[in-house]
Design a protein around this motif. Structure first.
Motif: not given
Length: 695
Positions: A375-401
């Motif tokens: 839209s031409g306006f300034s937006v703050f962006k944040y890159k978040l990385i998932r902490v390793q060693g956790q059970p799968e979350g959204s990855a399960v959704w991606k696979k089932t799709r």
């Protein structure tokens, strides 16, 4: 994400700023909500906030700060080293909520329509054991209190007294006001859903109000908040006790009640924390629900999150964002490297315009910058990385799709469709455990077969409704059969569990699209029959299943007790409706929260059915559902195609929200019929409520 609109803009932002340092040097542009200024401290030491998987305690420099309105007893805790449980601060490291849910405000990105796992790495069960929820650190006693193993000191006894403050008439604890556990979390979610559905029933009976927007979810949440029916009511950094990665939420208020994410509208939740002598707001959780045009949800381990502010409606930015409130908290979390809980919003394919929220675990901010949005306006962006060693979350959704688009991409597939086309959606047969090539032969059918004709003992006149039955129509015969209350919501969610549900049938004049025709239309879920570790074959779904949704019917041959005894064999595919259903009516609304009188429970004789279904030779996916003393599925008798109430259809419904790839189980119950104690089998469900046997 999901933030409030702001009209001011950042100065001199003609070009995107890609360097992080200038962003961190910006002073906050909005007063701190607690009355003091929390400027970033670039030169201060960052603490090491570790994930809750056997991690060491936090660095001693981390000390929580309490707001000015906190009682003196709470403020004195800030001088102590915070107590740590699973790597996250508790007790002294927890503070009262600073931005409580704004009740009565619709969620950004949610339709106004009324229908709108304590994280740990679970080891594989040993052979002969069943999966199930467990609570290793907190042991509930018969009074409902929560105790900590080992000797209790005075502070522990004090916490024990505070753990459950309200009790029901029978002495059962209603809620946990401090640290929750899995049982209390599930109880609260079930109570919320039952209360919401009851309020929806009342609205349906009254009839739709012209131009009005019914939000029973907000009403239910407000009632529970007012009555203190919640858990984890103190904010914390890191995992929330009792909440597991992959847990589903269909309303933002569900997360509020569990202490997972406090604001009912804003996408960023934060709290004040003291680092050395500097006080700063840091982010504790975010909801990524696609409210901004630039949000990226493609990667399951990386999240590019847009800051809040500048929106007039979801997806329409009209102003630059400011470094204040949630944006400032995220920037502080970037320099402090604390864990942030991430809840992802995923489109609900079964209900257009709505989202399913899934807890995806802990993330850390790796980078931040400012850029121009579409839209031409300034937006703050944040890159978040998932902490390793956790059970799968959204990855399960991606696979089932991906599997739904191409079942053969599943891997370890024995048969792409076990039903041979009988079901509308293929039932995949897979084995990732051993070399077994499939279950014993049976004929797949999606209806019951009667050994003898059903003799009607009651004449049903059917309803004379036009097009669809209306819950507010007192003349509807089917509504009268159901006690004058709608059995299902407009989206097909079962309103309450009862001895018998009457659906419209062939003698009714309403259309096939009537809201009172749900289970008879068959399943809409894509199943997978899979090999379990030690207990044969099991059943799970590639789709998320909402609590109260129809799952499938138990099909097979309807037999009598005499024939079953004559066979004299160990048949594992017998369903007996005469077994005691321990979950009966526990799923329904807590009427006392609405000031209503609790309906009297029907006596055992009125709910006992003699129907027995043998699915050994003929059946469907239901024959693969295993037993659990803490199930996620329950059975409900339904009548629609004949009038003999002794032989209803046995329909299965979701007891709670069920994430994809979660095994579906129901309680086989305790037999009250022919074989008695001899038919009981040892149970290996492994749940904290396991009674040791079933059948």
């Amino acid at each position: 994400m999901d933030g409030a609109s702001n009209s001011s803009s950042l100065p001199n932002m003609d070009t995107p700023v890609l360097d992080v340092k200038p962003l961190r040097c910006l002073a906050p542009m909005f007063p701190n909500p607690f009355g003091y200024n929390a400027f970033p401290a670039p030169n201060s030491s960052a603490y090491s906030c570790t994930p809750p998987f056997g991690a060491p305690p936090l660095a001693p420099m981390f000390t929580p700060v309490f707001p000015a309105f906190a009682p003196p007893s709470s403020q004195t805790q800030s001088k102590q080293t915070p107590q740590v449980s699973n790597g996250v601060p508790t007790a002294a490291g927890s503070v009262p909520e600073s931005n409580s849910p704004a009740t009565g405000v619709a969620d950004v990105g949610e339709s106004p329509s009324p229908e709108k796992k304590e994280s740990s790495v679970q080891p594989e069960p040993a052979v002969g054991k069943r999966r199930g929820s467990s609570s290793a650190t907190r042991i509930p006693d018969p009074s409902g209190s929560t105790t900590i193993p080992g000797k209790e000191d005075g502070s522990q006894r004090s916490r024990k007294r505070r753990a459950y403050r309200k009790v029901s008439g029978d002495g059962t604890a209603l809620f946990n006001v401090e640290d929750g556990d899995r049982e209390s979390v599930e109880r609260i979610l079930m109570t919320f859903d039952g209360l919401r559905k009851r309020l929806l029933q009342i609205d349906d009976i009254k009839g739709a109000t012209t131009g009005g927007s019914k939000r029973p979810d907000l009403k239910a949440g407000t009632i529970m908040m007012t009555n203190g029916y919640r858990t984890n009511n103190k904010k914390r950094i890191g995992a929330v006790p009792g909440v597991e990665i992959g847990d589903l939420f269909y309303f933002r208020f569900e997360m509020c009640l569990l202490g997972l994410h406090a604001p009912s509208m804003a996408g960023i939740d934060y709290m004040p924390v003291k680092f050395d002598k500097e006080e700063e707001q840091v982010a504790v959780s975010i909801v990524s629900s696609g409210g901004y045009e630039d949000d990226d949800m493609g990667d399951t381990d990386v999240l590019i999150y847009s800051g809040q502010g500048g929106l007039v409606k979801p997806g329409k930015q009209v102003h630059d964002q400011k470094l204040e409130r949630g944006n400032l908290a995220l920037e502080n979390s970037s320099s402090r490297a604390n864990d942030i809980r991430v809840i992802r919003g995923i489109k609900d394919v079964t209900n257009a315009g709505c989202k399913i929220y899934m807890y995806d675990g802990l993330y850390k901010i790796e980078d931040s910058w400012i850029e121009k949005g579409k839209s031409g306006f300034s937006v703050f962006k944040y890159k978040l990385i998932r902490v390793q060693g956790q059970p799968e979350g959204s990855a399960v959704w991606k696979k089932t799709r991906q599997w739904k688009d191409n079942p053969l991409s599943r891997g370890f597939v024995i048969l792409p469709d076990l039903s041979s086309g009988v079901e509308k959606l293929p039932v995949c047969l897979v084995n990732e455990v051993d070399k077994d090539r499939g279950p014993a032969h049976f004929s797949y059918v999606n209806t019951v077969k009667y050994a003898k004709a059903i003799t009607s003992v009651k004449v049903s006149l059917g309803c004379k409704c036009y097009n669809s039955c209306s819950p507010s129509d007192a003349s509807c015969q089917c509504s009268t059969n159901n006690g004058g209350l709608p059995s299902y919501s407009s989206t097909g969610i079962l309103a309450s569990q009862k001895p018998l549900v009457y659906e419209c049938g062939s003698t009714c004049m309403c259309s096939l699209n009537c809201r009172n025709r749900v289970s008879q239309k068959g399943t809409k879920i894509q199943f997978e029959v899979f090999k379990t570790r030690g207990l044969g074959w099991g059943l799970r779904s590639w789709d998320p299943i909402r609590g109260g949704s129809f799952i499938c019917e138990y099909t097979g041959e309807v037999v009598d007790c005499v024939k079953l005894e004559d066979e004299n064999e160990d048949n594992e595919y017998i369903f007996e409706a005469s077994t005691c259903n321990r979950n009966f009516l526990e799923w329904n609304c807590k009427h006392e929260l609405l000031g209503e009188q609790k309906p009297a429970d029907p006596d055992e004789s009125s709910r006992s059915l003699s129907i027995i279904i043998n699915a050994k030779d003929i059946g469907n996916v239901s024959r693969f559902m295993n037993h659990s003393c803490s199930p996620n599925v329950f059975w409900q008798p339904v009548l629609y195609d004949h009038e003999d109430e002794n032989y209803p259809h046995i329909m299965f419904f979701a007891l709670k929200h069920i994430p994809p790839m979660t095994e579906l189980t129901y309680d086989y119950g305790l037999s009250r019929s022919h074989s008695g104690e001899k038919s009981r089998r040892k149970c290996f469900c492994g749940s904290s409520n396991c009674r040791g046997f079933f059948g």
